[in-house]
Design a protein around this motif. Structure first.
Motif, PDB file in Angstrom:
ATOM      1  N   THR A 164       0.852  -1.168   0.000  1.00  0.00           N
ATOM      2  CA  THR A 164       0.000   0.000   0.000  1.00  0.00           C
ATOM      3  C   THR A 164       0.897   1.229   0.000  1.00  0.00           C
ATOM      4  O   THR A 164       1.789   1.327   0.855  1.00  0.00           O
ATOM      5  N   PRO A 165       0.715   2.133  -0.938  1.00  0.00           N
ATOM      6  CA  PRO A 165       1.544   3.337  -0.948  1.00  0.00           C
ATOM      7  C   PRO A 165       1.546   4.006   0.421  1.00  0.00           C
ATOM      8  O   PRO A 165       0.515   4.088   1.085  1.00  0.00           O
ATOM      9  N   GLY A 166       2.737   4.428   0.845  1.00  0.00           N
ATOM     10  CA  GLY A 166       2.887   5.067   2.141  1.00  0.00           C
ATOM     11  C   GLY A 166       3.369   4.132   3.240  1.00  0.00           C
ATOM     12  O   GLY A 166       3.787   4.593   4.296  1.00  0.00           O
ATOM     13  N   GLN A 167       3.308   2.815   2.995  1.00  0.00           N
ATOM     14  CA  GLN A 167       3.832   1.878   3.984  1.00  0.00           C
ATOM     15  C   GLN A 167       5.314   2.126   4.161  1.00  0.00           C
ATOM     16  O   GLN A 167       6.011   2.521   3.233  1.00  0.00           O
ATOM     17  N   LYS A 168       5.818   1.842   5.361  1.00  0.00           N
ATOM     18  CA  LYS A 168       7.246   2.008   5.640  1.00  0.00           C
ATOM     19  C   LYS A 168       7.935   0.655   5.565  1.00  0.00           C
ATOM     20  O   LYS A 168       7.410  -0.342   6.036  1.00  0.00           O
ATOM     21  N   VAL A 169       9.128   0.656   4.942  1.00  0.00           N
ATOM     22  CA  VAL A 169       9.895  -0.570   4.751  1.00  0.00           C
ATOM     23  C   VAL A 169      11.323  -0.321   5.227  1.00  0.00           C
ATOM     24  O   VAL A 169      11.914   0.713   4.907  1.00  0.00           O
ATOM     25  N   LEU A 170      11.871  -1.271   5.987  1.00  0.00           N
ATOM     26  CA  LEU A 170      13.264  -1.231   6.400  1.00  0.00           C
ATOM     27  C   LEU A 170      14.003  -2.335   5.660  1.00  0.00           C
ATOM     28  O   LEU A 170      13.643  -3.505   5.769  1.00  0.00           O
ATOM     29  N   LEU A 171      15.017  -1.961   4.895  1.00  0.00           N
ATOM     30  CA  LEU A 171      15.817  -2.934   4.153  1.00  0.00           C
ATOM     31  C   LEU A 171      17.197  -3.020   4.789  1.00  0.00           C
ATOM     32  O   LEU A 171      17.907  -2.023   4.877  1.00  0.00           O
ATOM     33  N   ILE A 172      17.571  -4.207   5.236  1.00  0.00           N
ATOM     34  CA  ILE A 172      18.860  -4.425   5.880  1.00  0.00           C
ATOM     35  C   ILE A 172      19.767  -5.153   4.900  1.00  0.00           C
ATOM     36  O   ILE A 172      19.372  -6.153   4.306  1.00  0.00           O
ATOM     37  N   GLY A 173      20.980  -4.665   4.728  1.00  0.00           N
ATOM     38  CA  GLY A 173      21.904  -5.246   3.753  1.00  0.00           C
ATOM     39  C   GLY A 173      21.501  -4.874   2.339  1.00  0.00           C
ATOM     40  O   GLY A 173      21.509  -5.697   1.436  1.00  0.00           O
ATOM     41  N   GLU A 174      21.151  -3.629   2.131  1.00  0.00           N
ATOM     42  CA  GLU A 174      20.562  -3.181   0.868  1.00  0.00           C
ATOM     43  C   GLU A 174      21.576  -3.028  -0.259  1.00  0.00           C
ATOM     44  O   GLU A 174      21.209  -3.048  -1.424  1.00  0.00           O
ATOM     45  N   GLY A 175      22.832  -2.863   0.039  1.00  0.00           N
ATOM     46  CA  GLY A 175      23.817  -2.725  -1.033  1.00  0.00           C
ATOM     47  C   GLY A 175      23.614  -1.449  -1.821  1.00  0.00           C
ATOM     48  O   GLY A 175      23.512  -0.378  -1.251  1.00  0.00           O
ATOM     49  N   GLU A 176      23.524  -1.566  -3.140  1.00  0.00           N
ATOM     50  CA  GLU A 176      23.417  -0.389  -4.008  1.00  0.00           C
ATOM     51  C   GLU A 176      21.982   0.055  -4.263  1.00  0.00           C
ATOM     52  O   GLU A 176      21.750   0.982  -5.028  1.00  0.00           O
ATOM     53  N   GLY A 177      21.019  -0.584  -3.666  1.00  0.00           N
ATOM     54  CA  GLY A 177      19.664  -0.048  -3.660  1.00  0.00           C
ATOM     55  C   GLY A 177      18.685  -0.526  -4.704  1.00  0.00           C
ATOM     56  O   GLY A 177      17.628   0.061  -4.860  1.00  0.00           O
ATOM     57  N   VAL A 231      11.006   4.034   2.033  1.00  0.00           N
ATOM     58  CA  VAL A 231      12.098   3.069   2.199  1.00  0.00           C
ATOM     59  C   VAL A 231      13.215   3.654   3.055  1.00  0.00           C
ATOM     60  O   VAL A 231      13.682   4.766   2.803  1.00  0.00           O
ATOM     61  N   THR A 232      13.629   2.881   4.054  1.00  0.00           N
ATOM     62  CA  THR A 232      14.837   3.170   4.826  1.00  0.00           C
ATOM     63  C   THR A 232      15.777   2.006   4.595  1.00  0.00           C
ATOM     64  O   THR A 232      15.414   0.850   4.819  1.00  0.00           O
ATOM     65  N   ALA A 233      16.985   2.293   4.115  1.00  0.00           N
ATOM     66  CA  ALA A 233      17.949   1.245   3.775  1.00  0.00           C
ATOM     67  C   ALA A 233      19.151   1.302   4.718  1.00  0.00           C
ATOM     68  O   ALA A 233      19.633   2.377   5.049  1.00  0.00           O
ATOM     69  N   VAL A 234      19.621   0.118   5.119  1.00  0.00           N
ATOM     70  CA  VAL A 234      20.784   0.001   5.999  1.00  0.00           C
ATOM     71  C   VAL A 234      21.773  -0.960   5.343  1.00  0.00           C
ATOM     72  O   VAL A 234      21.387  -2.020   4.857  1.00  0.00           O
ATOM     73  N   ASP A 235      23.038  -0.575   5.339  1.00  0.00           N
ATOM     74  CA  ASP A 235      24.087  -1.446   4.818  1.00  0.00           C
ATOM     75  C   ASP A 235      25.410  -0.989   5.416  1.00  0.00           C
ATOM     76  O   ASP A 235      25.567   0.178   5.755  1.00  0.00           O
ATOM     77  N   GLY A 238      27.795   1.862  -1.268  1.00  0.00           N
ATOM     78  CA  GLY A 238      26.551   1.316  -1.795  1.00  0.00           C
ATOM     79  C   GLY A 238      25.362   2.175  -1.420  1.00  0.00           C
ATOM     80  O   GLY A 238      24.492   2.464  -2.246  1.00  0.00           O
ATOM     81  N   LEU A 239      25.309   2.604  -0.166  1.00  0.00           N
ATOM     82  CA  LEU A 239      24.195   3.438   0.278  1.00  0.00           C
ATOM     83  C   LEU A 239      24.178   4.784  -0.426  1.00  0.00           C
ATOM     84  O   LEU A 239      23.118   5.320  -0.727  1.00  0.00           O
ATOM     85  N   ALA A 240      25.350   5.321  -0.694  1.00  0.00           N
ATOM     86  CA  ALA A 240      25.408   6.592  -1.422  1.00  0.00           C
ATOM     87  C   ALA A 240      24.814   6.428  -2.816  1.00  0.00           C
ATOM     88  O   ALA A 240      24.090   7.297  -3.306  1.00  0.00           O
ATOM     89  N   ARG A 241      25.089   5.305  -3.456  1.00  0.00           N
ATOM     90  CA  ARG A 241      24.514   5.047  -4.784  1.00  0.00           C
ATOM     91  C   ARG A 241      23.008   4.853  -4.686  1.00  0.00           C
ATOM     92  O   ARG A 241      22.258   5.321  -5.533  1.00  0.00           O
ATOM     93  N   ALA A 242      22.569   4.144  -3.657  1.00  0.00           N
ATOM     94  CA  ALA A 242      21.136   3.868  -3.492  1.00  0.00           C
ATOM     95  C   ALA A 242      20.358   5.145  -3.230  1.00  0.00           C
ATOM     96  O   ALA A 242      19.367   5.442  -3.897  1.00  0.00           O
TER      97      ALA A 242
END
Length: 61
Positions: free
Chosen positions: A8-21, A34-38, A43-47
């Motif tokens: 559903t648009p607006g849902q929050k997602v946490l991605l762990i080990g996201e790499g380049e996104g 989206v919140t990404a952790v790596d 990689g995070l800068a690219r994502a």
């Protein structure tokens, strides 16, 4: 994953080990927040910078 999950648009997602996104960008394009952790800052800068920006989305890193 995309075929089985319903987002559903607006849902929050946490991605762990996201790499380049790649997955984060796809989820952001679906309207999710989206919140990404790596451990790789490169990689995070690219994502969060290039890939998300290029598709008109944003990812918090």
């Amino acid at each position: 994953m995309a075929q089985q999950a319903r987002f559903t648009p607006g849902q929050k997602v946490l991605l762990i080990g996201e790499g380049e996104g790649r997955n984060g960008v796809w989820l952001a394009r679906q309207g999710l927040e989206v919140t990404a952790v790596d451990q790789s800052q490169t990689g995070l800068a690219r994502a969060g910078g290039g890939r998300a920006f290029d598709c008109g989305s944003s990812i918090t890193t």
